[in-house]
Design an enzyme around this catalytic site. Structure first.
Site, short mmCIF file in Angstrom:
data_model
loop_
_atom_site.label_atom_id
_atom_site.label_comp_id
_atom_site.label_asym_id
_atom_site.label_seq_id
_atom_site.Cartn_x
_atom_site.Cartn_y
_atom_site.Cartn_z
N GLY A 61 70.68 23.86 55.07
CA GLY A 61 70.37 23.42 56.43
C GLY A 61 69.76 22.03 56.51
N SER A 62 69.06 21.80 57.63
CA SER A 62 68.54 20.46 57.95
C SER A 62 67.39 20.08 57.02
CB SER A 62 68.03 20.45 59.39
OG SER A 62 67.19 19.34 59.60
N THR A 63 67.30 18.77 56.74
CA THR A 63 66.22 18.26 55.90
C THR A 63 64.86 18.37 56.58
OG1 THR A 63 66.65 16.03 56.72
CG2 THR A 63 67.69 16.63 54.64
#
Lengths: 129, 393
Positions: A61-63
């Site tokens: 997923g997103s950082t």
């Protein structure tokens, strides 16, 4: 049983294992205010990770997930240590900035939910009782 | 990883606590991904600027780093959660504004240039072919690798800041030749025109190919605006950091892949149909990624002398330097006299607008993705002209 892996971030702790075969997206998948997994359909959906040794294959997923791990570490929510098969950048950075012990390259199928785990992340060593 | 004497000193804390923490992050990432050494970088772009994403602990971490941290290379920021000057016009709360200012101040204290934009290459953070950089905004990473031929991994906020404080990044991933070669050929068999169609193409490829590096043929020409829309969409739907587009991408391709897929008119229409929900539009977003001067000029001329429907909120988002020139040229006034708003420093992906609107129209496939996922809006992907028509209706 003693398992040896790779240090991602140092620290010694012990606690109860919470194991999943699903990878985890911390941004959007875990509520930073409660430490509860909220991703729809996740094996751990609705389960509180607080004070557990969280055992999972890898992050995804997103950082922004790194900041979620950090936020939980600072507010005392979420897991006290992480054990992974393969760590990636989001989880690694979250553990370094949140100073959470983390080890990867561990055969996580050897660990079951509820078992007691002693982790010396600096040495990359995980003991399962 | 082998470290130079200076790097060892940084890791040992001789250059201060922030630099030590930064080295810890970079060395760990280098070890995870098998880097052999650190390499010099020429610029950094940091994401994770909106207070809506950072929250209080994220801000505290940045403030901690700012105690003794100073960047060693030219570094700019991604959009913030609001226009830093005219946030009231966007109905942002006082609380949010105060916290957002604290975030930007922390970055500024570290020597970061606090122009908040997802298109750094449009206003002076412009790497050339072959330069190593550490950027984090996903659309800009894709643009830098694929259009400019610079080299960067998809950094997270903390790793990009770390690279800025050290002036280096571990050498792995897209910094190395062997990881930049395509593995699948894409033959585009239909005409693709306008930012919205390029966004739709990005969605088709992202959905179908994921992170595979593609070699794209059949695009005879593409404007900067179309390419930035394509990069934003492809990175959003596929997570890609690099593609090769024949005639555009400067990197040399050793072998054109034999595995081939075709994209035809139906594929493009299918992607647009996925982003065409049945809804009443009350929010129109243009400028994702941030509008260029050419786009602001075009929008201004379409809106000049007209009035947008007061029931509909219209945001044209852009970078501060672009807006300043648009101010001088009268474009901002032309847009705002119509009732639409020009918002600098921010974008509709990271602004705290969840729950404020129901139906979103945009020419950006990326905006549609975040509008629907993050903000729970119903979305419609349209051309710029159709968005303007919708605003006036």
């Amino acid at each position: 049983m003693k398992l040896t892996g790779r240090r991602i971030y140092q620290g010694k702790t012990e606690g109860e294992a919470l194991v999943t075969k699903d990878s985890i997206s911390f941004y959007g998948g875990v509520d930073p205010e409660t430490g509860i997994v909220v991703e729809k359909g996740h094996e751990l959906e609705g389960v509180d990770t607080t004070d557990k040794i969280l055992v999972f294959p890898t992050g995804k997923g997103s950082t922004v997930g790194s900041y979620v791990i950090y936020q939980m570490a600072k507010t005392g929510k979420g897991p006290k240590a992480l054990i992974l098969q393969e760590c990636e950048a989001i989880v690694a950075v979250g553990c370094i900035i949140g100073e959470i012990p983390c080890v990867d390259q561990i055969d996580t199928s050897q660990i079951t939910t509820g078992s007691k785990v002693i982790i010396d992340a600096g040495a990359g060593v995980v003991e399962v009782e | 990883m082998e470290l130079t004497n200076e790097e060892q000193d940084m890791a040992a804390g001789k250059y201060g606590k922030a630099t030590q923490k930064a080295m810890e992050i970079l060395v760990t990432l280098g070890d995870i991904y098998g880097a052999k050494r650190m390499i010099d970088i020429t610029s950094v772009q940091i994401a994770g600027v909106s207070y809506a994403n950072l929250n209080e602990p994220g801000l505290e971490w940045l403030a901690d780093m700012a105690v003794d941290g100073k960047v060693r290379v030219f570094t700019t920021l991604n959009p913030a959660g609001m226009d830093l000057e005219e946030w009231k016009k966007l109905a942002i709360s006082e609380d949010f504004a105060e916290n957002q200012h604290r975030v930007v101040e922390a970055f500024g204290k570290m020597g970061v240039i606090t122009t908040c934009s997802c298109t750094p290459y449009l206003y002076g953070n412009l790497p050339h072919y072959g330069q190593h950089i550490a950027w984090s905004e996903s659309s800009a990473v894709c643009y830098a690798n694929s259009v400019l031929g610079a080299r960067t991994n998809r950094e997270g906020g903390p790793s990009a800041l770390s690279a800025a404080l050290v002036g280096k990044t571990p050498e792995y991933g897209f910094h190395l030749d062997e990881n930049r070669q395509p593995s699948v050929k894409v033959e585009v068999k239909t005409k693709v025109e306008g930012t919205f169609q390029f966004g739709a193409l990005g969605k088709v490829l992202g959905d179908r190919l994921g992170k595979k590096i593609s070699y794209i043929t059949g695009i005879p020409k593409a404007s900067v605006e179309e390419l930035k829309s394509f990069c934003a969409s492809y990175a959003t739907y596929g997570g890609v950091a690099l593609f090769h587009m024949e005639g555009i991408t400067p990197d040399r391709v050793e072998t054109i892949p034999s595995e081939t897929i075709e994209v035809n008119e139906d594929d493009l229409k299918g992607a647009m149909a996925d982003l065409d929900e049945d809804t009443e539009i009350d929010f129109i977003s243009l400028g994702c990624p941030h509008a260029s001067l050419a786009e602001l000029e075009y929008i201004a001329k379409q809106l000049e002398g007209k009035k947008t429907n007061p029931q509909k909120e219209v945001w044209v988002t852009t970078a501060r330097p672009t807006k300043q020139i648009a101010d001088r040229m009268g474009f901002t006034k032309m847009i705002e006299d119509s009732g639409a708003k020009v918002a600098a420093d921010t974008c509709c992906v990271v602004a705290p607008i969840k729950g404020r609107f129901h139906g979103l129209a945009s020419d950006s496939a990326k905006m549609c993705y975040y509008g629907s996922g993050r903000n729970k809006f119903s979305v419609k992907l349209m051309s710029v002209d159709e968005c303007i028509e919708e605003a006036l209706k």
